[in-house]
Design a protein around this motif. Structure first.
Motif, mmCIF file in Angstrom:
data_model
loop_
_atom_site.group_PDB
_atom_site.id
_atom_site.type_symbol
_atom_site.label_atom_id
_atom_site.label_comp_id
_atom_site.label_asym_id
_atom_site.label_seq_id
_atom_site.Cartn_x
_atom_site.Cartn_y
_atom_site.Cartn_z
ATOM 1 N N MET A 88 4.633 64.378 -13.362
ATOM 2 C CA MET A 88 4.647 65.782 -12.800
ATOM 3 C C MET A 88 3.958 66.626 -14.006
ATOM 4 N N SER A 89 3.451 67.758 -13.487
ATOM 5 C CA SER A 89 3.020 68.903 -14.456
ATOM 6 C C SER A 89 4.115 69.669 -14.913
ATOM 7 N N LEU A 90 3.697 69.971 -16.405
ATOM 8 C CA LEU A 90 4.785 71.020 -16.993
ATOM 9 C C LEU A 90 4.947 72.241 -16.056
ATOM 10 N N ARG A 91 3.935 72.859 -15.713
ATOM 11 C CA ARG A 91 3.919 73.855 -14.813
ATOM 12 C C ARG A 91 4.776 73.848 -13.750
ATOM 13 N N SER A 92 4.981 72.636 -12.768
ATOM 14 C CA SER A 92 5.469 72.512 -11.724
ATOM 15 C C SER A 92 7.127 72.345 -12.045
ATOM 16 N N ALA A 93 7.355 72.030 -13.383
ATOM 17 C CA ALA A 93 8.740 71.710 -13.845
ATOM 18 C C ALA A 93 9.402 73.023 -14.323
ATOM 19 N N ILE A 94 8.835 74.059 -14.609
ATOM 20 C CA ILE A 94 9.035 75.397 -14.891
ATOM 21 C C ILE A 94 9.582 76.212 -13.894
ATOM 22 N N GLY A 95 10.806 76.313 -13.871
ATOM 23 C CA GLY A 95 11.387 77.259 -12.585
ATOM 24 C C GLY A 95 11.219 78.705 -13.271
ATOM 25 N N ILE A 96 11.480 79.615 -12.054
ATOM 26 C CA ILE A 96 11.340 81.173 -12.390
ATOM 27 C C ILE A 96 12.100 81.539 -13.511
ATOM 28 N N ASN A 97 13.467 81.233 -13.691
ATOM 29 C CA ASN A 97 14.279 81.628 -14.733
ATOM 30 C C ASN A 97 13.641 81.025 -15.999
ATOM 31 N N ASP A 98 13.267 79.747 -16.089
ATOM 32 C CA ASP A 98 12.774 79.189 -17.289
ATOM 33 C C ASP A 98 11.392 79.942 -17.781
ATOM 34 N N LYS A 99 10.534 80.433 -16.438
ATOM 35 C CA LYS A 99 9.322 81.080 -16.863
ATOM 36 C C LYS A 99 9.839 82.283 -17.807
ATOM 37 N N ARG A 111 9.930 85.803 -22.332
ATOM 38 C CA ARG A 111 10.490 86.606 -23.502
ATOM 39 C C ARG A 111 10.414 86.057 -24.857
ATOM 40 N N ASP A 112 10.794 84.830 -24.966
ATOM 41 C CA ASP A 112 11.030 84.374 -26.193
ATOM 42 C C ASP A 112 9.740 83.719 -27.265
ATOM 43 N N LEU A 113 8.834 83.399 -26.398
ATOM 44 C CA LEU A 113 7.679 82.797 -27.045
ATOM 45 C C LEU A 113 6.189 83.613 -26.852
ATOM 46 N N PHE A 114 6.205 84.170 -25.731
ATOM 47 C CA PHE A 114 4.902 84.925 -25.407
ATOM 48 C C PHE A 114 4.961 86.307 -25.692
ATOM 49 N N ALA A 115 6.119 86.985 -25.989
ATOM 50 C CA ALA A 115 6.205 88.502 -25.820
ATOM 51 C C ALA A 115 5.843 89.337 -24.913
ATOM 52 N N GLY A 116 6.149 88.428 -23.594
ATOM 53 C CA GLY A 116 5.923 89.206 -22.262
ATOM 54 C C GLY A 116 4.408 89.016 -21.785
ATOM 55 N N ASP A 117 3.605 88.313 -22.578
ATOM 56 C CA ASP A 117 2.198 88.280 -22.114
ATOM 57 C C ASP A 117 1.961 87.314 -21.299
ATOM 58 N N SER A 118 1.685 87.606 -19.910
ATOM 59 C CA SER A 118 1.637 86.308 -19.001
ATOM 60 C C SER A 118 0.489 85.654 -19.012
ATOM 61 N N ASP A 119 -0.664 86.323 -19.430
ATOM 62 C CA ASP A 119 -1.964 85.668 -19.517
ATOM 63 C C ASP A 119 -2.063 84.612 -20.824
ATOM 64 N N ASN A 176 14.512 77.588 -33.202
ATOM 65 C CA ASN A 176 15.783 77.607 -32.710
ATOM 66 C C ASN A 176 16.032 78.711 -31.519
ATOM 67 N N SER A 177 14.843 79.267 -31.087
ATOM 68 C CA SER A 177 15.020 80.091 -30.022
ATOM 69 C C SER A 177 15.296 79.297 -28.578
ATOM 70 N N GLU A 178 15.981 80.155 -27.812
ATOM 71 C CA GLU A 178 16.192 79.401 -26.487
ATOM 72 C C GLU A 178 14.912 78.886 -25.710
ATOM 73 N N GLY A 179 13.812 79.891 -25.731
ATOM 74 C CA GLY A 179 12.652 79.531 -25.192
ATOM 75 C C GLY A 179 12.044 78.271 -25.906
ATOM 76 N N ALA A 180 11.837 78.011 -27.185
ATOM 77 C CA ALA A 180 11.379 77.007 -27.885
ATOM 78 C C ALA A 180 12.137 75.715 -27.508
ATOM 79 N N LEU A 224 11.298 74.846 -23.727
ATOM 80 C CA LEU A 224 10.077 74.119 -23.715
ATOM 81 C C LEU A 224 9.955 72.686 -24.333
ATOM 82 N N MET A 225 10.553 72.598 -25.456
ATOM 83 C CA MET A 225 10.713 71.199 -26.168
ATOM 84 C C MET A 225 11.092 70.046 -25.148
ATOM 85 N N GLU A 226 12.378 70.671 -24.293
ATOM 86 C CA GLU A 226 13.057 70.003 -23.355
ATOM 87 C C GLU A 226 12.194 69.451 -22.326
ATOM 88 N N LEU A 227 11.261 70.537 -21.652
ATOM 89 C CA LEU A 227 10.338 70.180 -20.734
ATOM 90 C C LEU A 227 9.243 69.357 -20.986
#
Length: 91
Positions: A20-31, A36-44, A75-79, A82-85
Motif C-alpha cells: 500500500m502507498s503511504l498516501r492511500s493510508a492517510i485519511g482525511i482527518n490524518d491529513k 497542521r502539526d508538520l507542514f504549517a498548513g502548506d499543502s504543496d 512528540n507531536s500528534e502529527g509526528a 506519520l511514524m505509525e503510518l
C-alpha cells in the motif's frame, strides 16, 4: 485453522500492507493533523514530502530522510501519526 493457514494469512496481510502507498493510508482527518502539526498548513510542502516518503522501501531510509530534512517535534500528534503510518507501510 492450521498453523500453515495462519502463517499464510499473516503473510498475505503483511504483503498487502507493504504494497500500500503511504498516501492511500492517510485519511482525511490524518491529513489535517499532518498538515497542521508538520507542514504549517502548506499543502504543496505536504504533497512533496508524502510523495518522497512513499518512495522508500525501508523504515530506516524514511527516518534518515525525515531526520535530514525536517525539524519536527517527535512528540507531536502529527509526528507520531506519520511514524505509525510509515511503520505500517514499511514493515
Amino acid at each position: 485453522m492450521s498453523i500453515d493457514s495462519d502463517y499464510c494469512s499473516i503473510w498475505a496481510l503483511s504483503a498487502a500492507s507493504a504494497s500500500m502507498s503511504l498516501r492511500s493510508a492517510i485519511g482525511i482527518n490524518d491529513k489535517y493533523i499532518l498538515l497542521r502539526d508538520l507542514f504549517a498548513g502548506d499543502s504543496d510542502y505536504y504533497e512533496r514530502a508524502i510523495d518522497r516518503l512513499d518512495e522508500f522501501d525501508s523504515l530506516d531510509e524514511a527516518m534518515l530522510y525525515i531526520y535530514d530534512n525536517f525539524h519536527w517535534n517527535p512528540n507531536s500528534e502529527g509526528a507520531r501519526l506519520l511514524m505509525e503510518l510509515l511503520a505500517r507501510k514499511l514493515f
